[in-house]
Scaffold this motif. Structure first.
Motif, mmCIF file in Angstrom:
data_model
loop_
_atom_site.group_PDB
_atom_site.id
_atom_site.type_symbol
_atom_site.label_atom_id
_atom_site.label_comp_id
_atom_site.label_asym_id
_atom_site.label_seq_id
_atom_site.Cartn_x
_atom_site.Cartn_y
_atom_site.Cartn_z
ATOM 1 N N SER A 172 0.837 -1.197 0.000
ATOM 2 C CA SER A 172 0.000 0.000 0.000
ATOM 3 C C SER A 172 0.873 1.248 0.000
ATOM 4 O O SER A 172 2.094 1.190 0.161
ATOM 5 C CB SER A 172 -0.911 0.013 1.229
ATOM 6 N N LYS A 173 0.220 2.381 -0.171
ATOM 7 C CA LYS A 173 0.925 3.664 -0.154
ATOM 8 C C LYS A 173 1.613 3.875 1.193
ATOM 9 O O LYS A 173 2.755 4.326 1.260
ATOM 10 C CB LYS A 173 -0.068 4.785 -0.433
ATOM 11 N N ARG B 251 4.733 1.663 1.497
ATOM 12 C CA ARG B 251 5.837 2.220 0.708
ATOM 13 C C ARG B 251 6.459 3.408 1.433
ATOM 14 O O ARG B 251 7.673 3.585 1.446
ATOM 15 C CB ARG B 251 5.337 2.634 -0.680
ATOM 16 N N TYR B 252 5.603 4.219 2.057
ATOM 17 C CA TYR B 252 6.079 5.357 2.843
ATOM 18 C C TYR B 252 7.013 4.879 3.954
ATOM 19 O O TYR B 252 8.091 5.420 4.150
ATOM 20 C CB TYR B 252 4.874 6.111 3.411
#
Length: 56
Positions: A34-35, A38-39
């Motif tokens: 997910s975003k 990745r963050y």
């Protein structure tokens, strides 16, 4: 833990960095899907890396 920013010296953490490092390593070990994952992966690489990183 404290984030320190000094001109011509950079930005770094002081205090108990090991706890943050352990948490970020756990988050970064899995393949990010997910975003938010990745963050966390990018954050871990930036904070735990030993090499200096510049904007250039």
């Amino acid at each position: 833990m404290k984030l320190v920013r000094k001109p011509n010296d950079g930005i770094y953490f002081t205090g108990d960095v090991a706890t943050l490092a352990n948490h970020l390593e756990k988050k970064a070990n899995d393949r990010p899907q997910s975003k938010e994952e990745r963050y966390h992966c990018i954050l871990a690489k930036l904070l735990l890396g030993s090499a200096s990183i510049t904007i250039q």
